[in-house]
Design a protein around this motif. Sequence first.
Motif, PDB file in Angstrom:
ATOM      1  N   ASN A 102       0.843  -1.191   0.000  1.00 40.15           N
ATOM      2  CA  ASN A 102       0.000   0.000   0.000  1.00 40.15           C
ATOM      3  C   ASN A 102       0.879   1.241   0.000  1.00 40.15           C
ATOM      4  O   ASN A 102       1.873   1.300   0.724  1.00 40.15           O
ATOM      5  N   ALA A 103       0.470   2.220  -0.788  1.00 40.76           N
ATOM      6  CA  ALA A 103       1.163   3.515  -0.811  1.00 40.76           C
ATOM      7  C   ALA A 103       0.149   4.577  -1.216  1.00 40.76           C
ATOM      8  O   ALA A 103      -0.830   4.281  -1.915  1.00 40.76           O
ATOM      9  N   ASP A 104       0.367   5.804  -0.764  1.00 40.41           N
ATOM     10  CA  ASP A 104      -0.483   6.906  -1.188  1.00 40.41           C
ATOM     11  C   ASP A 104       0.261   8.211  -0.995  1.00 40.41           C
ATOM     12  O   ASP A 104       1.269   8.266  -0.290  1.00 40.41           O
ATOM     13  N   GLY A 105      -0.240   9.245  -1.655  1.00 45.09           N
ATOM     14  CA  GLY A 105       0.391  10.532  -1.506  1.00 45.09           C
ATOM     15  C   GLY A 105      -0.401  11.631  -2.180  1.00 45.09           C
ATOM     16  O   GLY A 105      -1.312  11.379  -2.969  1.00 45.09           O
ATOM     17  N   SER A 106      -0.052  12.855  -1.834  1.00 44.55           N
ATOM     18  CA  SER A 106      -0.652  14.042  -2.419  1.00 44.55           C
ATOM     19  C   SER A 106       0.483  14.954  -2.867  1.00 44.55           C
ATOM     20  O   SER A 106       1.190  15.526  -2.028  1.00 44.55           O
ATOM     21  N   ASN A 107       0.674  15.040  -4.181  1.00 46.92           N
ATOM     22  CA  ASN A 107       1.760  15.834  -4.757  1.00 46.92           C
ATOM     23  C   ASN A 107       3.130  15.412  -4.227  1.00 46.92           C
ATOM     24  O   ASN A 107       4.054  16.205  -4.163  1.00 46.92           O
ATOM     25  N   ASN A 108       3.222  14.161  -3.839  1.00 50.52           N
ATOM     26  CA  ASN A 108       4.438  13.610  -3.271  1.00 50.52           C
ATOM     27  C   ASN A 108       4.414  12.121  -3.599  1.00 50.52           C
ATOM     28  O   ASN A 108       3.487  11.415  -3.191  1.00 50.52           O
ATOM     29  N   PHE A 109       5.429  11.646  -4.337  1.00 44.76           N
ATOM     30  CA  PHE A 109       5.377  10.319  -4.924  1.00 44.76           C
ATOM     31  C   PHE A 109       6.636   9.518  -4.601  1.00 44.76           C
ATOM     32  O   PHE A 109       7.713  10.093  -4.427  1.00 44.76           O
ATOM     33  N   PRO A 110       6.514   8.186  -4.561  1.00 42.17           N
ATOM     34  CA  PRO A 110       7.702   7.356  -4.314  1.00 42.17           C
ATOM     35  C   PRO A 110       8.648   7.382  -5.517  1.00 42.17           C
ATOM     36  O   PRO A 110       8.259   7.737  -6.640  1.00 42.17           O
ATOM     37  N   LYS A 111       9.869   6.997  -5.267  1.00 42.77           N
ATOM     38  CA  LYS A 111      10.884   6.933  -6.314  1.00 42.77           C
ATOM     39  C   LYS A 111      10.392   6.012  -7.439  1.00 42.77           C
ATOM     40  O   LYS A 111       9.852   4.932  -7.165  1.00 42.77           O
ATOM     41  N   HIS A 112      10.556   6.444  -8.650  1.00 45.03           N
ATOM     42  CA  HIS A 112      10.192   5.721  -9.876  1.00 45.03           C
ATOM     43  C   HIS A 112       8.690   5.675 -10.139  1.00 45.03           C
ATOM     44  O   HIS A 112       8.236   4.917 -11.002  1.00 45.03           O
ATOM     45  N   TYR A 113       7.924   6.483  -9.424  1.00 43.33           N
ATOM     46  CA  TYR A 113       6.477   6.563  -9.687  1.00 43.33           C
ATOM     47  C   TYR A 113       6.213   6.964 -11.134  1.00 43.33           C
ATOM     48  O   TYR A 113       5.415   6.343 -11.833  1.00 43.33           O
ATOM     49  N   ARG A 114       6.901   8.012 -11.605  1.00 45.95           N
ATOM     50  CA  ARG A 114       6.690   8.491 -12.976  1.00 45.95           C
ATOM     51  C   ARG A 114       7.102   7.430 -13.993  1.00 45.95           C
ATOM     52  O   ARG A 114       6.452   7.251 -15.021  1.00 45.95           O
ATOM     53  N   ASP A 115       8.157   6.687 -13.705  1.00 53.27           N
ATOM     54  CA  ASP A 115       8.569   5.603 -14.598  1.00 53.27           C
ATOM     55  C   ASP A 115       7.446   4.573 -14.723  1.00 53.27           C
ATOM     56  O   ASP A 115       7.150   4.085 -15.815  1.00 53.27           O
ATOM     57  N   PHE A 116       6.832   4.239 -13.587  1.00 54.78           N
ATOM     58  CA  PHE A 116       5.745   3.264 -13.581  1.00 54.78           C
ATOM     59  C   PHE A 116       4.546   3.776 -14.387  1.00 54.78           C
ATOM     60  O   PHE A 116       4.002   3.060 -15.225  1.00 54.78           O
ATOM     61  N   THR A 117       4.143   5.023 -14.167  1.00 53.35           N
ATOM     62  CA  THR A 117       2.988   5.557 -14.897  1.00 53.35           C
ATOM     63  C   THR A 117       3.301   5.711 -16.384  1.00 53.35           C
ATOM     64  O   THR A 117       2.414   5.526 -17.223  1.00 53.35           O
ATOM     65  N   ASP A 118       4.542   6.022 -16.717  1.00 49.68           N
ATOM     66  CA  ASP A 118       4.927   6.100 -18.130  1.00 49.68           C
ATOM     67  C   ASP A 118       4.788   4.744 -18.816  1.00 49.68           C
ATOM     68  O   ASP A 118       4.319   4.653 -19.963  1.00 49.68           O
ATOM     69  N   VAL A 119       5.184   3.676 -18.134  1.00 52.94           N
ATOM     70  CA  VAL A 119       5.042   2.336 -18.703  1.00 52.94           C
ATOM     71  C   VAL A 119       3.568   1.985 -18.883  1.00 52.94           C
ATOM     72  O   VAL A 119       3.181   1.438 -19.920  1.00 52.94           O
ATOM     73  N   LEU A 120       2.738   2.307 -17.897  1.00 54.26           N
ATOM     74  CA  LEU A 120       1.302   2.058 -18.050  1.00 54.26           C
ATOM     75  C   LEU A 120       0.758   2.772 -19.273  1.00 54.26           C
ATOM     76  O   LEU A 120      -0.002   2.198 -20.067  1.00 54.26           O
ATOM     77  N   TYR A 121       1.143   4.033 -19.440  1.00 54.75           N
ATOM     78  CA  TYR A 121       0.685   4.813 -20.581  1.00 54.75           C
ATOM     79  C   TYR A 121       1.115   4.146 -21.893  1.00 54.75           C
ATOM     80  O   TYR A 121       0.306   3.992 -22.814  1.00 54.75           O
ATOM     81  N   ARG A 122       2.372   3.737 -21.971  1.00 49.27           N
ATOM     82  CA  ARG A 122       2.861   3.107 -23.197  1.00 49.27           C
ATOM     83  C   ARG A 122       2.138   1.788 -23.470  1.00 49.27           C
ATOM     84  O   ARG A 122       1.780   1.493 -24.612  1.00 49.27           O
ATOM     85  N   MET A 123       1.914   0.989 -22.427  1.00 51.19           N
ATOM     86  CA  MET A 123       1.204  -0.280 -22.614  1.00 51.19           C
ATOM     87  C   MET A 123      -0.185  -0.032 -23.206  1.00 51.19           C
ATOM     88  O   MET A 123      -0.611  -0.744 -24.114  1.00 51.19           O
ATOM     89  N   LEU A 124      -0.870   0.952 -22.657  1.00 53.43           N
ATOM     90  CA  LEU A 124      -2.250   1.194 -23.061  1.00 53.43           C
ATOM     91  C   LEU A 124      -2.384   1.967 -24.379  1.00 53.43           C
ATOM     92  O   LEU A 124      -3.462   1.996 -24.965  1.00 53.43           O
ATOM     93  N   ASN A 125      -1.312   2.567 -24.847  1.00 50.97           N
ATOM     94  CA  ASN A 125      -1.400   3.420 -26.030  1.00 50.97           C
ATOM     95  C   ASN A 125      -0.518   2.961 -27.180  1.00 50.97           C
ATOM     96  O   ASN A 125      -0.296   3.716 -28.119  1.00 50.97           O
ATOM     97  N   THR A 126      -0.027   1.742 -27.118  1.00 52.12           N
ATOM     98  CA  THR A 126       0.757   1.194 -28.216  1.00 52.12           C
ATOM     99  C   THR A 126      -0.170   0.391 -29.118  1.00 52.12           C
ATOM    100  O   THR A 126      -0.834  -0.531 -28.663  1.00 52.12           O
ATOM    101  N   ASP A 127      -0.217   0.789 -30.376  1.00 56.83           N
ATOM    102  CA  ASP A 127      -1.043   0.040 -31.330  1.00 56.83           C
ATOM    103  C   ASP A 127      -0.366  -1.284 -31.628  1.00 56.83           C
ATOM    104  O   ASP A 127       0.835  -1.361 -31.837  1.00 56.83           O
ATOM    105  N   LYS A 128      -1.178  -2.331 -31.637  1.00 58.81           N
ATOM    106  CA  LYS A 128      -0.628  -3.671 -31.903  1.00 58.81           C
ATOM    107  C   LYS A 128      -1.031  -4.143 -33.264  1.00 58.81           C
ATOM    108  O   LYS A 128      -1.995  -3.836 -33.811  1.00 58.81           O
TER     109      LYS A 128
END
Length: 132
Positions: free
Chosen positions: A106-132
């Motif tokens: 469990n983790a949570d935050g408000s305008n404060n994120f764990p290390k590599h949070y942006r990396d994780f969300t970037d991967v989610l974005y790429r997974m969901l937006n890559t045409d196959k």
Amino acid sequence: MFKREQITSFSEIRLKVSGMRLTEVYEILCCGDDAEVSQYWLSYKNHEDNYNLQKHVTVPAADVIDVLNQCGILKWDGFRGKNPRGVLDGTMFSFTATVNGGRRLNADGSNNFPKHYRDFTDVLYRMLNTDK
């Protein structure tokens, strides 16, 4: 030699991201060798949460496990990112995961994120937006 603990399996991962106008929920479910990755927009109507599916893809579960380990997700457990002083607007998140046969993270935050949070969300974005 000391070996860092790794994620070897997962059953469910959920990331909820809330801003002023939109709440998004990302869900990753393990289905054998595959993982179902979904993005929902959350709305509230008639006193109920309504999950509106926006995107859905199937990816190898091993790819998700690799991302979880690369982003150090185990270190996120217990993260409580307090809103920085003076920041009045922004993004809140909550993260839950069940990994390694039942371990809950469990983790949570408000305008404060764990290390590599942006990396994780970037991967989610790429997974969901890559045409196959």
